[in-house]
Design an enzyme around this catalytic site. Structure first.
Site, PDB file in Angstrom:
ATOM      1  N   GLU A 165      47.118  48.970  25.453  1.00  0.00           N
ATOM      2  CA  GLU A 165      46.807  47.540  25.567  1.00  0.00           C
ATOM      3  C   GLU A 165      45.336  47.215  25.318  1.00  0.00           C
ATOM      4  O   GLU A 165      44.650  46.678  26.207  1.00  0.00           O
ATOM      5  CB  GLU A 165      47.205  47.017  26.951  1.00  0.00           C
ATOM      6  N   GLU A 360      56.155  50.264  27.874  1.00  0.00           N
ATOM      7  CA  GLU A 360      56.116  49.743  29.250  1.00  0.00           C
ATOM      8  C   GLU A 360      56.991  48.506  29.328  1.00  0.00           C
ATOM      9  O   GLU A 360      57.005  47.680  28.411  1.00  0.00           O
ATOM     10  CB  GLU A 360      54.706  49.308  29.680  1.00  0.00           C
TER      11      GLU A 360
HETATM   12  C1  BG6 Z   1      50.169  47.040  32.090  1.00  0.00           C
HETATM   13  C2  BG6 Z   1      49.133  48.120  32.184  1.00  0.00           C
HETATM   14  O1  BG6 Z   1      49.590  45.930  31.535  1.00  0.00           O
HETATM   15  O2  BG6 Z   1      50.724  46.537  33.245  1.00  0.00           O
HETATM   16  C3  BG6 Z   1      49.143  48.885  33.483  1.00  0.00           C
HETATM   17  O3  BG6 Z   1      49.191  49.007  31.098  1.00  0.00           O
HETATM   18  C4  BG6 Z   1      49.415  47.957  34.642  1.00  0.00           C
HETATM   19  O4  BG6 Z   1      47.944  49.583  33.606  1.00  0.00           O
HETATM   20  C5  BG6 Z   1      50.775  47.306  34.432  1.00  0.00           C
HETATM   21  O5  BG6 Z   1      49.318  48.563  35.881  1.00  0.00           O
HETATM   22  C6  BG6 Z   1      51.209  46.374  35.552  1.00  0.00           C
HETATM   23  O6  BG6 Z   1      50.262  45.360  35.753  1.00  0.00           O
HETATM   24  P1  BG6 Z   1      49.532  45.173  37.141  1.00  0.00           P
HETATM   25  O7  BG6 Z   1      48.369  44.325  36.840  1.00  0.00           O
HETATM   26  O8  BG6 Z   1      50.513  44.502  38.036  1.00  0.00           O
HETATM   27  O9  BG6 Z   1      49.145  46.527  37.586  1.00  0.00           O
END
Ligand code: BG6
Length: 459
Positions: A165, A360
């Site tokens: 990202e 993801e």
């Molecule tokens: C993604 C990232 O955007 O979302 C992760 O690659 C991140 O590092 C995940 O932890 C979930 O988002 P957040 O902000 O709730 O941790």
């Protein structure tokens, strides 16, 4: 329409070094921006919990890999910590080499394909002091780090990613305050984005030159952009949002060209970055695959008035609050399962159907202990529903010719999440912060295990 996933489909989960390893000051690792920021301003972090308290994968990876096996996972993505491998950017840390080699080899020995990313928001502090992504020297430093990683682990790691990202460290660090250095300046953000892209290309070139066998790609967070209506002004807003948030990185990375309209508007507003000497040569470097992180769509409408100065992408569009949206209220993100299909079709139609996977997708939920039953298992039926609905759309896209080869959930064991620390939990396994970081499977892990066994979705 078949309910089967392709043969050798990657079933796995994603994580990152800074969010799981802990041991932030152990065995020669130097501090990252997150370590220093937390030391300076602990109150900026939820419950003041920083990156030193994570799920302690540095010491527990062997046990965790066994849990992956128990779930039938066949692949797992995490990252290397630059600050651990090369604490000063030059000197190899043998303890880090030993740790990562054993970590990756244990995955392989257990039948789990390691997918290894080089940068997950974790800028070493020494580099940040030199200006971080604003300093063009970072391109060479990053390419050197990549080269060392390929040399040290290229015999066992066959799937690499340059970044996770990249849009996030650009936007959150240079157009917002969720990442260090919390600068709010569009011109600087664009220079940072440009250097990041060049660092990606330089790392890909270094991979090709290394002679290492395997594949390299990058991981982008893609949000399909939807306009409020079919009216021209709303469609224009959609076009700009898409150009800035998606095509600005995806076009150079997947097509090796910058979108002309984007270049033109930046030129018109005197926002073009200073070009790197090797720009033309680096831009030719192609990826083997794309990772797509999908959480939420971006909904836009026309602005009432377009300001004369371009201060940020949203000078050209306004956010649109779709009344029918379904929300993950804990994270404040819209849940729109069909988005995964729209991304797949776009990759198929506009990006040469490049091989890609969901790197993801996931649902962070607060206070999950509410859902623990008598047997100690979190009954995360909401997560099962979330995954099933996304997989249904993904399957439809595969049936229609999308070249998707995997699905990784964020994340495996609940992990530390930046400023949110442990507020929202994402894992297939719960980590108990009060009880020696003990791992317990959630209901979703049993459910997915069955799906993986059949390589098929029950719909
Ligand atoms: C993604 C990232 O955007 O979302 C992760 O690659 C991140 O590092 C995940 O932890 C979930 O988002 P957040 O902000 O709730 O941790």
């Amino acid at each position: 329409m078949t309910n089967k996933f392709p043969d050798n489909f990657w079933w796995g989960a994603a994580a990152s070094a800074p969010q799981t390893e802990g041991a932030s000051n152990v065995d020669g690792k130097s501090p990252t921006t997150w370590d220093v920021w937390h030391e300076r301003e602990p109150e900026a972090f939820f419950n003041q919990v920083g990156p030193d308290l994570t799920s302690d994968v540095y010491h527990r990876y062997r046990d965790d890999i066994q849990l992956m096996k128990d779930m039938n996972l066949n692949s797992y993505r995490t990252s290397i910590s630059w600050a651990r491998l090369l604490p000063d950017g030059k000197t190899l840390n043998e303890k880090a080499v030993a740790y990562y080699r054993d970590y990756f080899q244990t995955m392989l020995d257990t039948g789990i394909e390691p997918v290894i990313n080089l940068f997950h928001f974790d800028m070493p502090w020494w580099m940040m002091e030199l200006g971080g992504w604003e300093n063009a020297d970072i391109i060479e430093h990053f390419a050197y780090y990549a080269k060392v990683a390929f040399e040290q682990f290229g015999d066992i790691v066959k799937n690499w990613a340059t970044f996770n990202e990249p849009m996030v460290h650009i936007e959150c660090g240079y157009l917002g305050d969720a990442h260090w250095p919390r600068v709010n300046d569009f011109k600087r953000a664009i220079q940072v984005g440009y250097h990041t892209l060049m660092a990606h290309f330089a790392a890909v070139r270094s991979f090709r030159q290394s002679g290492v066998e395997g594949k390299i790609g990058t991981i982008l967070n893609l949000s399909p952009v939807y306009a409020r209506s079919e009216e021209a002004a709303d469609l224009e807003a959609q076009k700009w949002a898409d150009l800035f948030h998606t095509r600005s990185l995806l076009d150079p990375i997947a097509l090796n060209q910058f979108p002309q309209e984007l270049v033109d508007i930046l030129k018109e507003h005197d926002l073009l970055p200073t070009l790197y000497a090797e720009h033309d040569e680096l831009l030719t470097q192609a990826i083997d695959f794309l990772g797509v992180n999908y959480y939420q769509p971006l909904r836009v409408k026309a602005r009432e008035e377009i300001p004369s100065t371009l201060e940020r992408p949203s000078s050209l569009y306004a956010g649109y609050d779709w009344p029918e949206k379904k929300m993950n209220k804990y994270r404040g993100w819209e849940i729109y399962e069909r988005g995964i299909y729209d991304i797949a079709m776009r990759i198929k139609n506009d990006y040469g159907n490049v091989p890609w996977f969901i790197s993801e997708n996931g649902m962070g939920v607060a206070d999950e202990e509410r859902f623990i039953d008598e047997s100690g298992i979190v009954q995360d039926t909401y997560r099962i529903e979330f995954i099933r609905d996304h997989l249904t759309w993904l399957l439809k896209s595969i049936n229609e010719g999308s070249n998707c080869f995997g699905y990784h959930l964020w994340t495996f064991v609940d992990c530390w999440s930046w400023l949110n620390a442990y507020r929202n939990r994402y894992g297939y396994y719960r980590v108990d912060l009060e009880n020696n970081l003990e791992r317990t499977p959630k209901l979703s892990s049993f459910w997915l295990r069955e799906i993986i066994e059949k390589n098929e979705l029950d719909i």
